[in-house]
Design an enzyme around this catalytic site. Structure first.
Site, short mmCIF file in Angstrom:
data_model
loop_
_atom_site.label_atom_id
_atom_site.label_comp_id
_atom_site.label_asym_id
_atom_site.label_seq_id
_atom_site.Cartn_x
_atom_site.Cartn_y
_atom_site.Cartn_z
N GLU A 143 0.86 -1.04 -0.05
CA GLU A 143 -0.16 0.01 0.01
C GLU A 143 0.83 1.21 0.21
OE1 GLU A 143 -3.40 -2.24 2.65
OE2 GLU A 143 -2.85 -0.21 3.30
N ASP A 183 -4.44 -6.49 11.09
CA ASP A 183 -5.12 -5.71 10.10
C ASP A 183 -5.22 -6.18 8.91
OD1 ASP A 183 -6.94 -3.58 9.43
OD2 ASP A 183 -5.21 -2.53 8.25
N HIS A 205 -7.00 -11.33 5.88
CA HIS A 205 -6.89 -11.31 4.46
C HIS A 205 -5.58 -12.17 3.65
CE1 HIS A 205 -9.50 -8.04 4.43
NE2 HIS A 205 -8.46 -6.90 4.84
#
Length: 507
Positions: free
Chosen positions: A236, A255, A260
């Site tokens: 990111e 997170d 994920h």
């Protein structure tokens, strides 16, 4: 190759229901949920008897909320321009309910309002509750839904249904995940809970099982005999923005990695299910999670970005971000190596990395195959043709697609070999806009399909793997920051692979 202009069978339309969004004034509602609802309306997927009610603490009229959501759709939908006819067909079915998450009166009045909506709009008593709030409120809302009889305990084929969507994080460690589950078990029906991981709604992620099990080309060599290692990367370019309060409590491992990346790993490595059903797919994913060996401390690198330059713009370090402790030890980058102890994957390392303030935004999976065992192209026979590893690259974002890299002779040369690439891109091959993840997931929940949602067993198995690591971290003070914003990663992450004679794939 020509574009495919005709699609296969369309997805089914959703039945009538009323959707209640708790935390309706937050970013998720504006950036993801309402653009998805608008696009589903435009595509004819949502019923004309669909109603959406925003539930939040800020005083606001129905008209104000509708206008804010119209602006959100204009700003964040993948549709180029808002279609006024589509918006008008949805607008009058959007309402706002101002109340505090902890006050009984708010739920009592919500129940009365939903009963009037059922009568006026024909939603048939079907209810979808969406927890788009900080996780601190989850248990309180769940208890109040039960206490005020907003959730049905008996749901049959001919009866109205109630369902609950929970956004991650599902706890911050094994203990808190178990506490959340205890609250769910005491108040509502587990079969009615949909734990959303929006990565599972992405088209390329859904396609992983098809790529594997519908193509002999790949499944026949999808094992330790042919695969050298696998890299799963989430990069990111952004920092944490206004999410400082949230990120200080989570960090990158909680997170991104624990949910994920582990879901991507499961789909990539699971055994073929006995049938293509939600229950069987989840069963195989849980088997994989339970076969992952304990992660060694030396096989994990954590990092935190300092000030730097990203895409030509000077940016602050993490500790200078809004609502962040100036001495924070929270990680913004994680890299790790893990192994799966089963016959298919024994000895194959899986390298996972996720980080913020890296050079660009990209998420992909790289399957690196072993070099050819044939001796035809060794340095003595072919000095100009050092072979590269064959690669299968699954791009999840952006430019969703799949690329295959293999070795080929260069035309007009004697024995010069170079890697070449075949590249499939969704947007250029299929003449359609790839649906946003939330469009698919919202529809699946309304239809009662739990395939793309995470089960409680998966959540707990993942936390069992990572909670010991978090406990180790709490006892060791890292030296932060240890990578510059705009750089590729901390030096230690490169060393994690180089000591195995490997390197991160460049992007």
């Amino acid at each position: 190759m020509e574009e495919i202009k005709e699609m296969g069978p369309t997805l089914p339309a959703c039945p009538p229901c009323v959707m209640v969004i708790f935390g309706a004034t937050g970013d998720l509602t504006a950036r993801k949920l309402f653009p998805a609802l608008y696009n589903l309306t435009k595509e004819g997927r949502l019923s004309e008897n669909f109603v959406c009610v925003g539930f939040a603490r800020r005083p606001k009229s129905h008209e104000q909320f509708r206008e804010e959501m119209r602006q959100a759709i204009q700003n964040f939908s993948h549709s180029s321009e808002i279609d006024i006819r589509v918006w008008e067909s949805l607008e009058h079915r959007i309402f706002y309910h101002q109340a505090n998450f902890s006050e009984a009166e708010g739920y009592s009045s919500l129940r009365s309002f939903l009963e009037s909506v059922d009568q006026k709009y024909g939603t048939k008593g079907n209810r979808l509750f969406y927890l788009s709030t900080p996780p601190d409120y989850f248990q309180e809302i769940i208890r109040n839904l039960n206490r005020h009889q907003l959730f049905y305990h008996e749901q049959g084929a001919q009866q109205p249904w109630s369902r609950l969507i929970i956004e991650k994080p599902f706890g911050v460690d094994l203990q808190t995940a178990q506490e959340l589950q205890q609250c769910i078990d005491a108040n509502i029906n587990e079969e009615s809970v949909y734990r959303i991981d929006h990565y599972l709604g992405k088209e390329t992620v859904q396609n992983i099982l098809t790529i594997r099990f519908a193509n002999t080309l790949f499944e026949s060599c999808w094992n330790s005999q042919y695969i050298d290692h696998v890299q799963i990367s989430v990069s990111e370019s952004i920092g944490i923005g206004s999410r400082g309060n949230f990120f200080e409590k989570s960090g990158m491992l909680r997170d991104m990695v624990q949910n994920h990346l582990m879901q991507l790993l499961c789909l990539l490595t699971m055994e073929p299910p006995s049938e293509f059903s939600s229950a069987e797919i989840k069963k195989e994913k849980i088997k994989i999670l339970k076969k992952i060996l304990p992660i060694r401390e030396e096989d994990v690198i954590r990092g935190q970005y300092g000030e730097g330059v990203v895409q030509g713009v000077s940016v602050s370090g993490y500790r200078e971000e809004e609502n962040v402790d100036p001495n924070s030890l929270v990680e913004t980058y994680v890299a790790l190596k893990l192994f799966i102890d089963n016959p298919r994957w024994k000895g194959v390392p899986f390298y996972l990395q996720a980080g913020k303030r890296l050079p660009k935004r990209t998420t992909d999976i790289a399957v690196i195959f072993k070099k050819s065992s044939y001796d035809l192209f060794n340095s003595e026979n072919c000095p100009l043709c050092p072979l590269e590893n064959d690669l299968l690259i699954i791009r999840i974002q952006p430019d969703e697609g799949v690329a295959l890299q293999f070795n080929c002779k260069v035309p007009g040369t004697n024995k010069l070999v170079r890697p070449v690439k075949m590249d499939f891109r969704y947007d250029s091959y299929f003449n359609t806009v790839t649906p946003e993840a939330y469009e698919r997931l919202l529809c699946d929940c309304i239809l009662g399909d739990r395939t793309l949602f995470t089960s409680n067993e998966e959540v707990l198995a993942s936390w069992e793997l990572f909670s010991p690591l978090l406990e180790q971290w709490s006892k060791i003070r890292p030296i932060f920051p240890n990578y510059i914003a705009g750089s590729l990663r901390p030096q230690g992450a490169d060393e994690l692979l180089s000591r195995d004679g490997r390197a991160w794939r460049s992007y």
